[in-house]
Design a protein around this motif. Structure first.
Motif, mmCIF file in Angstrom:
data_model
loop_
_atom_site.group_PDB
_atom_site.id
_atom_site.type_symbol
_atom_site.label_atom_id
_atom_site.label_comp_id
_atom_site.label_asym_id
_atom_site.label_seq_id
_atom_site.Cartn_x
_atom_site.Cartn_y
_atom_site.Cartn_z
ATOM 1 N N TRP A 6 9.960 -68.944 -24.097
ATOM 2 C CA TRP A 6 9.818 -67.488 -24.027
ATOM 3 C C TRP A 6 9.183 -66.933 -25.294
ATOM 4 O O TRP A 6 8.745 -65.768 -25.327
ATOM 5 C CB TRP A 6 11.161 -66.810 -23.762
ATOM 6 C CG TRP A 6 12.251 -67.071 -24.768
ATOM 7 C CD1 TRP A 6 13.281 -67.964 -24.644
ATOM 8 C CD2 TRP A 6 12.442 -66.412 -26.037
ATOM 9 N NE1 TRP A 6 14.091 -67.911 -25.761
ATOM 10 C CE2 TRP A 6 13.603 -66.974 -26.627
ATOM 11 C CE3 TRP A 6 11.754 -65.419 -26.730
ATOM 12 C CZ2 TRP A 6 14.076 -66.574 -27.871
ATOM 13 C CZ3 TRP A 6 12.216 -65.015 -27.974
ATOM 14 C CH2 TRP A 6 13.374 -65.585 -28.524
ATOM 15 N N LEU A 7 9.084 -67.773 -26.345
ATOM 16 C CA LEU A 7 8.400 -67.327 -27.566
ATOM 17 C C LEU A 7 6.881 -67.283 -27.380
ATOM 18 O O LEU A 7 6.191 -66.584 -28.133
ATOM 19 C CB LEU A 7 8.734 -68.275 -28.723
ATOM 20 C CG LEU A 7 10.153 -68.198 -29.292
ATOM 21 C CD1 LEU A 7 10.420 -69.369 -30.217
ATOM 22 C CD2 LEU A 7 10.370 -66.873 -30.021
ATOM 23 N N ALA A 8 6.354 -68.006 -26.397
ATOM 24 C CA ALA A 8 4.897 -68.097 -26.242
ATOM 25 C C ALA A 8 4.233 -66.741 -26.011
ATOM 26 O O ALA A 8 3.213 -66.433 -26.645
ATOM 27 C CB ALA A 8 4.551 -69.072 -25.118
ATOM 28 N N PRO A 9 4.751 -65.879 -25.125
ATOM 29 C CA PRO A 9 4.090 -64.573 -24.938
ATOM 30 C C PRO A 9 4.177 -63.657 -26.156
ATOM 31 O O PRO A 9 3.482 -62.641 -26.209
ATOM 32 C CB PRO A 9 4.842 -63.963 -23.745
ATOM 33 C CG PRO A 9 5.515 -65.106 -23.073
ATOM 34 C CD PRO A 9 5.842 -66.075 -24.156
ATOM 35 N N LEU A 10 5.024 -64.021 -27.137
ATOM 36 C CA LEU A 10 5.164 -63.190 -28.339
ATOM 37 C C LEU A 10 4.134 -63.530 -29.403
ATOM 38 O O LEU A 10 4.171 -62.963 -30.496
ATOM 39 C CB LEU A 10 6.572 -63.355 -28.925
ATOM 40 C CG LEU A 10 7.741 -62.952 -28.023
ATOM 41 C CD1 LEU A 10 9.059 -63.116 -28.771
ATOM 42 C CD2 LEU A 10 7.577 -61.518 -27.543
ATOM 43 N N LEU A 11 3.212 -64.442 -29.109
ATOM 44 C CA LEU A 11 2.208 -64.825 -30.098
ATOM 45 C C LEU A 11 1.415 -63.635 -30.634
ATOM 46 O O LEU A 11 1.088 -63.602 -31.821
ATOM 47 C CB LEU A 11 1.271 -65.879 -29.513
ATOM 48 C CG LEU A 11 0.263 -66.505 -30.477
ATOM 49 C CD1 LEU A 11 0.958 -67.143 -31.678
ATOM 50 C CD2 LEU A 11 -0.606 -67.534 -29.754
ATOM 51 N N PRO A 12 1.066 -62.609 -29.833
ATOM 52 C CA PRO A 12 0.382 -61.450 -30.427
ATOM 53 C C PRO A 12 1.194 -60.774 -31.527
ATOM 54 O O PRO A 12 0.614 -60.304 -32.526
ATOM 55 C CB PRO A 12 0.182 -60.510 -29.229
ATOM 56 C CG PRO A 12 0.140 -61.424 -28.052
ATOM 57 C CD PRO A 12 1.126 -62.508 -28.362
ATOM 58 N N CYS A 13 2.516 -60.710 -31.366
ATOM 59 C CA CYS A 13 3.363 -60.112 -32.415
ATOM 60 C C CYS A 13 3.281 -60.939 -33.694
ATOM 61 O O CYS A 13 3.177 -60.397 -34.803
ATOM 62 C CB CYS A 13 4.807 -60.021 -31.938
ATOM 63 S SG CYS A 13 5.041 -59.028 -30.454
ATOM 64 N N THR A 14 3.326 -62.259 -33.540
ATOM 65 C CA THR A 14 3.223 -63.131 -34.708
ATOM 66 C C THR A 14 1.851 -63.008 -35.345
ATOM 67 O O THR A 14 1.725 -62.992 -36.576
ATOM 68 C CB THR A 14 3.491 -64.588 -34.296
ATOM 69 O OG1 THR A 14 4.747 -64.666 -33.627
ATOM 70 C CG2 THR A 14 3.511 -65.497 -35.508
ATOM 71 N N ALA A 15 0.804 -62.919 -34.530
ATOM 72 C CA ALA A 15 -0.549 -62.755 -35.073
ATOM 73 C C ALA A 15 -0.669 -61.457 -35.869
ATOM 74 O O ALA A 15 -1.345 -61.409 -36.910
ATOM 75 C CB ALA A 15 -1.564 -62.778 -33.939
ATOM 76 N N LEU A 16 -0.010 -60.402 -35.394
ATOM 77 C CA LEU A 16 -0.019 -59.145 -36.141
ATOM 78 C C LEU A 16 0.638 -59.330 -37.507
ATOM 79 O O LEU A 16 0.154 -58.811 -38.520
ATOM 80 C CB LEU A 16 0.689 -58.054 -35.340
ATOM 81 C CG LEU A 16 0.829 -56.693 -36.033
ATOM 82 C CD1 LEU A 16 -0.545 -56.114 -36.371
ATOM 83 C CD2 LEU A 16 1.622 -55.718 -35.162
ATOM 84 N N LEU A 17 1.737 -60.085 -37.552
ATOM 85 C CA LEU A 17 2.379 -60.368 -38.833
ATOM 86 C C LEU A 17 1.425 -61.113 -39.762
ATOM 87 O O LEU A 17 1.310 -60.784 -40.947
ATOM 88 C CB LEU A 17 3.645 -61.207 -38.618
ATOM 89 C CG LEU A 17 4.885 -60.486 -38.117
ATOM 90 C CD1 LEU A 17 6.011 -61.492 -37.858
ATOM 91 C CD2 LEU A 17 5.344 -59.441 -39.127
ATOM 92 N N TYR A 18 0.727 -62.118 -39.245
ATOM 93 C CA TYR A 18 -0.215 -62.864 -40.072
ATOM 94 C C TYR A 18 -1.368 -61.979 -40.537
ATOM 95 O O TYR A 18 -1.868 -62.128 -41.662
ATOM 96 C CB TYR A 18 -0.742 -64.076 -39.311
ATOM 97 C CG TYR A 18 0.168 -65.275 -39.420
ATOM 98 C CD1 TYR A 18 0.030 -66.186 -40.461
ATOM 99 C CD2 TYR A 18 1.187 -65.487 -38.497
ATOM 100 C CE1 TYR A 18 0.872 -67.278 -40.577
ATOM 101 C CE2 TYR A 18 2.032 -66.574 -38.603
ATOM 102 C CZ TYR A 18 1.874 -67.473 -39.640
ATOM 103 O OH TYR A 18 2.722 -68.548 -39.756
ATOM 104 N N LEU A 19 -1.812 -61.063 -39.695
ATOM 105 C CA LEU A 19 -2.857 -60.119 -40.093
ATOM 106 C C LEU A 19 -2.388 -59.288 -41.291
ATOM 107 O O LEU A 19 -3.112 -59.128 -42.275
ATOM 108 C CB LEU A 19 -3.218 -59.230 -38.910
ATOM 109 C CG LEU A 19 -4.397 -58.262 -39.050
ATOM 110 C CD1 LEU A 19 -4.969 -57.941 -37.665
ATOM 111 C CD2 LEU A 19 -3.978 -56.953 -39.723
ATOM 112 N N LEU A 20 -1.161 -58.790 -41.212
ATOM 113 C CA LEU A 20 -0.623 -57.977 -42.302
ATOM 114 C C LEU A 20 -0.413 -58.809 -43.566
ATOM 115 O O LEU A 20 -0.647 -58.333 -44.680
ATOM 116 C CB LEU A 20 0.703 -57.339 -41.864
ATOM 117 C CG LEU A 20 0.606 -56.337 -40.706
ATOM 118 C CD1 LEU A 20 1.997 -55.879 -40.270
ATOM 119 C CD2 LEU A 20 -0.253 -55.143 -41.093
#
Length: 400
Positions: free
Chosen positions: A354-368
């Motif tokens: 269920w963590l897989a669809p949350l990858l955009p949230c993680t990508a946003l963290l990496y962007l910041l």
């Protein structure tokens, strides 16, 4: 009205379509980076086991050393091997603890040493310690050097497996991406994505393919032929590299060496990153160095991350809300491909899917984190780590 319609078409159709196209290209054209099957081949023992010296740079590592150093000392290696731990002026008794662990556990011979003074200008602390360790190791005439971090725990057959792979495959450098610790909520969200993004930048299949420019290694575990290190002038040629593992692999490849990189099965990092702030520091200290401190590369990276990772969920949600079915469908397809490519890494880390669809949230963290890394650099704080700040690190090997 015509211009407004064209702008609306771009926003609702073209941008989501470009995002989907990017994901289809990443799926098929980026070295199958998302697959996790690049592992060391089955071991073929050589007729004669070459001598190996293990070099461990360590600065303030007393918290993790009891979980890592005994595993190195306990290596079941048929040839001659010894460990050099370079205590980089620690303030927590790292050197004394290492000696005590060696007396308690026995195993491979251990030499604890300290580099002469603080790193000279232009050197990172880790590479200055590595230089001192390699200099001592060369007096033992090893055929291979194992460069491993103080927070890495090795299975008992790790060294013999690495040497057998290097000998059998004719590799000058064999590196395994240690399995990082994943225990806290933030580690579950951020750590598998860290390795996923790394593999996306440096597809492991391309690293090991002759004739390609892609070069990378995982600094926690690198077995390096001693003569290849001399040809590549490691570590002197990469002395100011904050991202030293990638720089090392580039130097070896530029000197005509062959490099292999893959995921580890029984090499693990024991360093905890329980809080978001811990992970934030880990990423932001070197993110801007990866972009060579170039503001244009930073802008391109931010735009690329937004297009690839943030547009799909935004297009789906906004498209459904505005009745734009085409935008919603394109966003959904792109998000689906993104999610599917992340599943193998989550399985490798034994994490819930269920963590897989949350990858955009993680990508946003990496962007910041990347933006924060650039801000720190322009404020003069550069890459700060363990009491040292490197204002202008370099990720490219010195070709001079």
């Amino acid at each position: 009205m015509g211009q407004t319609a064209r702008v609306s078409a771009i926003v609702w159709t073209v941008i989501p379509a470009v995002s989907l196209a990017a994901w289809l290209w990443l799926l098929l054209g980026q070295g199958f980076f998302w697959r996790t099957d690049v592992r060391l081949p089955p071991r073929r023992d050589p007729d004669e086991w070459p001598p190996v010296c293990v070099v461990v740079p360590a600065r303030d590592e007393a918290a993790v050393l009891p979980s890592s150093l005994p595993s190195l000392l306990a290596q079941d290696y048929p040839g001659r091997a010894e460990v050099f731990l370079v205590d980089d002026h620690s303030g927590d008794g790292t050197g004394e603890l290492a000696r005590a662990l060696a007396r308690r556990h026995g195993g491979l011979p251990l030499t604890v040493t300290t580099p002469p003074g603080e790193p000279p200008a232009g050197w990172t602390g880790k590479l200055w310690a590595v230089r001192h360790g390699i200099a001592l190791a060369r007096a033992r005439a090893p055929e291979y050097l194992l460069l491993t971090d103080a927070d890495i725990a090795h299975a008992p057959d790790s060294l013999r497996t690495l040497v057998a792979a290097a000998r059998g495959g004719g590799w000058d450098a064999v590196s395994q991406m240690a399995r990082l610790r994943v225990a806290s909520l933030w580690e579950r969200l951020v750590v598998p994505a860290f390795v996923y993004f790394f593999a996306q930048l440096y597809p492991f299949r391309w690293v090991g393919r002759p004739g390609t420019r892609t070069a990378a290694a995982a600094g926690g575990c690198v077995l390096l032929r001693a003569d290849a290190a001399e040809r590549a002038r490691v570590p002197d040629a990469i002395r100011h590299a904050v991202i030293d593992d990638v720089a090392l692999a580039r130097a070896v490849k530029c000197a005509g060496g062959r490099v292999w990189l893959g995921l580890a099965d029984r090499v693990d990092s024991v360093r905890p990153y329980p809080r978001l702030s811990d992970l934030w520091r880990m990423v932001s200290r070197s993110a801007y160095a990866q972009l060579r401190h170039n503001p244009l590369l930073l802008l391109g990276t931010v735009a690329g991350l937004a297009l690839v990772y943030l547009v799909p969920p935004a297009a789906l949600i906004a498209g459904l809300a505005a009745g734009r079915t085409t935008a919603a469908a394109l966003g959904a397809l792109a998000w689906l491909v993104m999610t599917a490519t992340y599943v193998p890494m989550l399985r490798y880390y034994r994490q819930p899917l269920w963590l897989a669809p949350l990858l955009p949230c993680t990508a946003l963290l990496y962007l910041l984190m990347t933006v924060d890394s650039a801000v720190r650099h322009h404020r003069g704080r550069g890459a700060a780590w363990k009491g040292r700040t490197y204002a202008r690190p370099d990720t490219v090997p010195d070709e001079g």
